[in-house]
Design a protein around this motif. Structure first.
Motif, PDB file in Angstrom:
ATOM      1  N   ILE A  15     -14.103 -18.662   8.908  1.00  0.00           N
ATOM      2  CA  ILE A  15     -14.942 -19.804   9.287  1.00  0.00           C
ATOM      3  C   ILE A  15     -14.132 -20.638  10.278  1.00  0.00           C
ATOM      4  CG2 ILE A  15     -16.338 -21.718   8.464  1.00  0.00           C
ATOM      5  CD1 ILE A  15     -16.997 -18.915   7.217  1.00  0.00           C
ATOM      6  N   PHE A  16     -14.660 -20.832  11.469  1.00  0.00           N
ATOM      7  CA  PHE A  16     -13.909 -21.566  12.488  1.00  0.00           C
ATOM      8  C   PHE A  16     -13.638 -22.989  12.010  1.00  0.00           C
ATOM      9  CE2 PHE A  16     -13.390 -24.024  16.412  1.00  0.00           C
ATOM     10  CZ  PHE A  16     -12.397 -23.275  17.028  1.00  0.00           C
ATOM     11  N   ASN A  17     -12.356 -23.362  11.974  1.00  0.00           N
ATOM     12  CA  ASN A  17     -11.901 -24.670  11.494  1.00  0.00           C
ATOM     13  C   ASN A  17     -12.250 -24.922  10.025  1.00  0.00           C
ATOM     14  OD1 ASN A  17     -10.538 -25.476  13.764  1.00  0.00           O
ATOM     15  ND2 ASN A  17     -12.216 -26.667  14.614  1.00  0.00           N
ATOM     16  N   GLY A  18     -12.551 -23.867   9.272  1.00  0.00           N
ATOM     17  CA  GLY A  18     -12.746 -24.012   7.825  1.00  0.00           C
ATOM     18  C   GLY A  18     -11.398 -23.957   7.135  1.00  0.00           C
ATOM     19  N   ILE A  19     -10.691 -25.067   7.158  1.00  0.00           N
ATOM     20  CA  ILE A  19      -9.302 -25.106   6.707  1.00  0.00           C
ATOM     21  C   ILE A  19      -9.141 -26.108   5.571  1.00  0.00           C
ATOM     22  CG2 ILE A  19      -6.917 -25.603   7.392  1.00  0.00           C
ATOM     23  CD1 ILE A  19      -7.714 -24.817  10.248  1.00  0.00           C
ATOM     24  N   MET A  20      -8.427 -25.687   4.533  1.00  0.00           N
ATOM     25  CA  MET A  20      -8.044 -26.594   3.456  1.00  0.00           C
ATOM     26  C   MET A  20      -6.524 -26.722   3.467  1.00  0.00           C
ATOM     27  SD  MET A  20      -9.003 -26.554  -0.653  1.00  0.00           S
ATOM     28  CE  MET A  20     -10.759 -26.405  -0.306  1.00  0.00           C
ATOM     29  N   ASN A  21      -6.046 -27.962   3.544  1.00  0.00           N
ATOM     30  CA  ASN A  21      -4.610 -28.228   3.581  1.00  0.00           C
ATOM     31  C   ASN A  21      -4.107 -28.548   2.174  1.00  0.00           C
ATOM     32  OD1 ASN A  21      -5.132 -28.094   6.306  1.00  0.00           O
ATOM     33  ND2 ASN A  21      -4.898 -30.288   6.676  1.00  0.00           N
ATOM     34  N   PHE A  22      -3.082 -27.827   1.740  1.00  0.00           N
ATOM     35  CA  PHE A  22      -2.486 -28.036   0.426  1.00  0.00           C
ATOM     36  C   PHE A  22      -1.092 -28.638   0.568  1.00  0.00           C
ATOM     37  CE2 PHE A  22      -5.709 -24.978  -0.533  1.00  0.00           C
ATOM     38  CZ  PHE A  22      -6.007 -25.125  -1.881  1.00  0.00           C
ATOM     39  N   THR A  23      -0.802 -29.629  -0.263  1.00  0.00           N
ATOM     40  CA  THR A  23       0.549 -30.149  -0.406  1.00  0.00           C
ATOM     41  C   THR A  23       1.065 -29.703  -1.772  1.00  0.00           C
ATOM     42  OG1 THR A  23       0.020 -32.087   0.941  1.00  0.00           O
ATOM     43  CG2 THR A  23       2.007 -32.207  -0.409  1.00  0.00           C
ATOM     44  N   ILE A  24       2.128 -28.909  -1.763  1.00  0.00           N
ATOM     45  CA  ILE A  24       2.618 -28.271  -2.993  1.00  0.00           C
ATOM     46  C   ILE A  24       4.088 -28.598  -3.208  1.00  0.00           C
ATOM     47  CG2 ILE A  24       3.012 -26.049  -4.146  1.00  0.00           C
ATOM     48  CD1 ILE A  24       0.667 -24.927  -2.516  1.00  0.00           C
ATOM     49  N   LYS A  25       4.421 -28.961  -4.445  1.00  0.00           N
ATOM     50  CA  LYS A  25       5.813 -29.239  -4.810  1.00  0.00           C
ATOM     51  C   LYS A  25       6.077 -28.676  -6.201  1.00  0.00           C
ATOM     52  CE  LYS A  25       9.238 -32.969  -5.002  1.00  0.00           C
ATOM     53  NZ  LYS A  25       9.479 -34.419  -4.762  1.00  0.00           N
ATOM     54  N   ASN A  26       7.186 -27.959  -6.326  1.00  0.00           N
ATOM     55  CA  ASN A  26       7.550 -27.341  -7.608  1.00  0.00           C
ATOM     56  C   ASN A  26       6.398 -26.507  -8.174  1.00  0.00           C
ATOM     57  OD1 ASN A  26      10.098 -28.590  -7.512  1.00  0.00           O
ATOM     58  ND2 ASN A  26       9.295 -30.437  -8.518  1.00  0.00           N
ATOM     59  N   ASN A  27       5.743 -25.779  -7.273  1.00  0.00           N
ATOM     60  CA  ASN A  27       4.640 -24.875  -7.639  1.00  0.00           C
ATOM     61  C   ASN A  27       3.426 -25.603  -8.212  1.00  0.00           C
ATOM     62  OD1 ASN A  27       5.976 -22.542  -6.777  1.00  0.00           O
ATOM     63  ND2 ASN A  27       7.017 -22.320  -8.750  1.00  0.00           N
ATOM     64  N   GLU A  28       3.284 -26.878  -7.918  1.00  0.00           N
ATOM     65  CA  GLU A  28       2.113 -27.650  -8.332  1.00  0.00           C
ATOM     66  C   GLU A  28       1.441 -28.264  -7.106  1.00  0.00           C
ATOM     67  OE1 GLU A  28       2.892 -30.529 -11.302  1.00  0.00           O
ATOM     68  OE2 GLU A  28       3.655 -29.083 -12.783  1.00  0.00           O
ATOM     69  N   VAL A  29       0.118 -28.259  -7.115  1.00  0.00           N
ATOM     70  CA  VAL A  29      -0.638 -28.855  -6.008  1.00  0.00           C
ATOM     71  C   VAL A  29      -0.684 -30.362  -6.202  1.00  0.00           C
ATOM     72  CG1 VAL A  29      -2.866 -28.988  -4.848  1.00  0.00           C
ATOM     73  CG2 VAL A  29      -2.028 -26.779  -5.690  1.00  0.00           C
ATOM     74  N   LEU A  30      -0.117 -31.082  -5.235  1.00  0.00           N
ATOM     75  CA  LEU A  30      -0.109 -32.545  -5.307  1.00  0.00           C
ATOM     76  C   LEU A  30      -1.388 -33.134  -4.704  1.00  0.00           C
ATOM     77  CD1 LEU A  30       3.575 -33.377  -4.273  1.00  0.00           C
ATOM     78  CD2 LEU A  30       2.638 -32.984  -6.563  1.00  0.00           C
ATOM     79  N   SER A  31      -1.840 -32.545  -3.617  1.00  0.00           N
ATOM     80  CA  SER A  31      -3.042 -33.062  -2.959  1.00  0.00           C
ATOM     81  C   SER A  31      -3.614 -31.992  -2.047  1.00  0.00           C
ATOM     82  CB  SER A  31      -2.720 -34.321  -2.134  1.00  0.00           C
ATOM     83  OG  SER A  31      -1.839 -33.998  -1.066  1.00  0.00           O
ATOM     84  N   ILE A  32      -4.861 -32.182  -1.667  1.00  0.00           N
ATOM     85  CA  ILE A  32      -5.510 -31.294  -0.717  1.00  0.00           C
ATOM     86  C   ILE A  32      -6.324 -32.117   0.271  1.00  0.00           C
ATOM     87  CG2 ILE A  32      -5.711 -29.408  -2.404  1.00  0.00           C
ATOM     88  CD1 ILE A  32      -8.912 -30.304  -2.062  1.00  0.00           C
ATOM     89  N   LYS A  33      -6.612 -31.508   1.403  1.00  0.00           N
ATOM     90  CA  LYS A  33      -7.595 -32.039   2.343  1.00  0.00           C
ATOM     91  C   LYS A  33      -8.604 -30.928   2.564  1.00  0.00           C
ATOM     92  CE  LYS A  33      -8.236 -34.214   6.856  1.00  0.00           C
ATOM     93  NZ  LYS A  33      -7.580 -34.661   8.119  1.00  0.00           N
ATOM     94  N   ASN A  34      -9.829 -31.122   2.100  1.00  0.00           N
ATOM     95  CA  ASN A  34     -10.808 -30.058   2.028  1.00  0.00           C
ATOM     96  C   ASN A  34     -11.657 -29.959   3.288  1.00  0.00           C
ATOM     97  OD1 ASN A  34     -12.591 -28.081   1.214  1.00  0.00           O
ATOM     98  ND2 ASN A  34     -13.749 -29.400  -0.162  1.00  0.00           N
ATOM     99  N   GLY A  35     -11.537 -28.826   3.987  1.00  0.00           N
ATOM    100  CA  GLY A  35     -12.381 -28.558   5.140  1.00  0.00           C
ATOM    101  C   GLY A  35     -13.215 -27.308   4.961  1.00  0.00           C
ATOM    102  N   PHE A  36     -13.373 -26.848   3.713  1.00  0.00           N
ATOM    103  CA  PHE A  36     -14.171 -25.665   3.434  1.00  0.00           C
ATOM    104  C   PHE A  36     -15.664 -25.981   3.498  1.00  0.00           C
ATOM    105  CE2 PHE A  36     -11.396 -22.400   0.972  1.00  0.00           C
ATOM    106  CZ  PHE A  36     -10.463 -22.426   1.989  1.00  0.00           C
ATOM    107  N   VAL A  37     -16.445 -24.969   3.845  1.00  0.00           N
ATOM    108  CA  VAL A  37     -17.897 -25.092   3.924  1.00  0.00           C
ATOM    109  C   VAL A  37     -18.511 -24.630   2.604  1.00  0.00           C
ATOM    110  CG1 VAL A  37     -19.981 -24.344   5.150  1.00  0.00           C
ATOM    111  CG2 VAL A  37     -17.844 -24.701   6.412  1.00  0.00           C
ATOM    112  N   GLU A  38     -19.500 -25.364   2.115  1.00  0.00           N
ATOM    113  CA  GLU A  38     -20.156 -25.035   0.844  1.00  0.00           C
ATOM    114  C   GLU A  38     -21.244 -23.980   1.034  1.00  0.00           C
ATOM    115  OE1 GLU A  38     -21.806 -28.679  -0.524  1.00  0.00           O
ATOM    116  OE2 GLU A  38     -19.912 -29.784  -0.373  1.00  0.00           O
ATOM    117  N   ASN A  39     -21.481 -23.188  -0.011  1.00  0.00           N
ATOM    118  CA  ASN A  39     -22.617 -22.249  -0.072  1.00  0.00           C
ATOM    119  C   ASN A  39     -22.700 -21.343   1.152  1.00  0.00           C
ATOM    120  OD1 ASN A  39     -23.550 -23.444  -2.559  1.00  0.00           O
ATOM    121  ND2 ASN A  39     -24.317 -25.156  -1.322  1.00  0.00           N
TER     122      ASN A  39
END
Length: 200
Positions: free
Chosen positions: A73-97
């Motif tokens: 998906i063009f520009n369908g990007i989710m950004n993950f911030t991960i520390k010690n193998n745990e997800v601290l935060s995300i920025k969701n750019g995924f498309v639904e359905n």
């Protein structure tokens, strides 16, 4: 002995740089996709586009691209911030359905024809001397620059979001760095009609 230690250290550092976060991301999707208003099909096919480690914050920034049946998906990007193998935060750019929004699974326009259409409709003129150099896999092809570009032209099959993400049109994504150097066009060409869906 010192050489062996140094070689082992390099392997260790290389392993850190190439850390695979796929399992962590899959687990996050399994536990949180409903809260993100995403269906299973929306998160079952993804690829890690890039990642880097921030020394100042000691976190990994991982950029995940959404796909549908292997097509990004063009520009369908989710950004993950991960520390010690745990997800601290995300920025969701995924498309639904996704499945309800895609218009087709197969292009009727070839990647070469997409280049020709783009060159014509951008006012560059008829493309000549453009030849396929390589099939890079994952619906991506490399073409020579011909008489229209300063750089070789990469053409990739993607889904282009349309009408505020209510539709996904199959398209060829390509870049043309025109000869006079005034524009480096990023273009999505409809893989069915040949129309230009987006130009940057």
């Amino acid at each position: 002995m010192k050489k062996l230690f140094y070689f082992t250290f390099l392997l260790f550092i290389g392993g850190l740089q190439a850390q695979d976060f796929s399992g962590i991301i899959e687990s996050y999707f399994n536990n949180n996709r409903t809260a993100l208003s995403l269906e299973q099909q929306d998160v079952s096919d993804f690829t890690i586009q890039s990642q880097h480690f921030s020394k100042s914050t000691a976190v990994h920034h991982v950029y995940v691209t959404q796909r549908f049946q292997g097509i990004e998906i063009f520009n369908g990007i989710m950004n993950f911030t991960i520390k010690n193998n745990e997800v601290l935060s995300i920025k969701n750019g995924f498309v639904e359905n996704l499945s309800s929004k895609v218009n087709t699974l197969s292009p009727s326009l070839s990647p070469f024809d997409a280049i020709q259409n783009a060159a014509s409709k951008l006012g560059i003129g008829a493309a000549s001397g453009v030849q396929q150099l390589e099939n890079q896999g994952n619906n991506t092809y490399l073409f020579s620059k011909g008489n229209i570009s300063q750089e070789n032209i990469t053409v990739k099959l993607v889904y282009q979001p349309m009408d505020e993400f209510s539709k996904l049109h199959l398209a060829w994504d390509l870049n043309i760095f025109i000869l006079d150097g005034k524009h480096w066009y990023s273009v999505r060409v409809d893989a069915l009609s040949g129309d230009l869906l987006e130009i940057h």
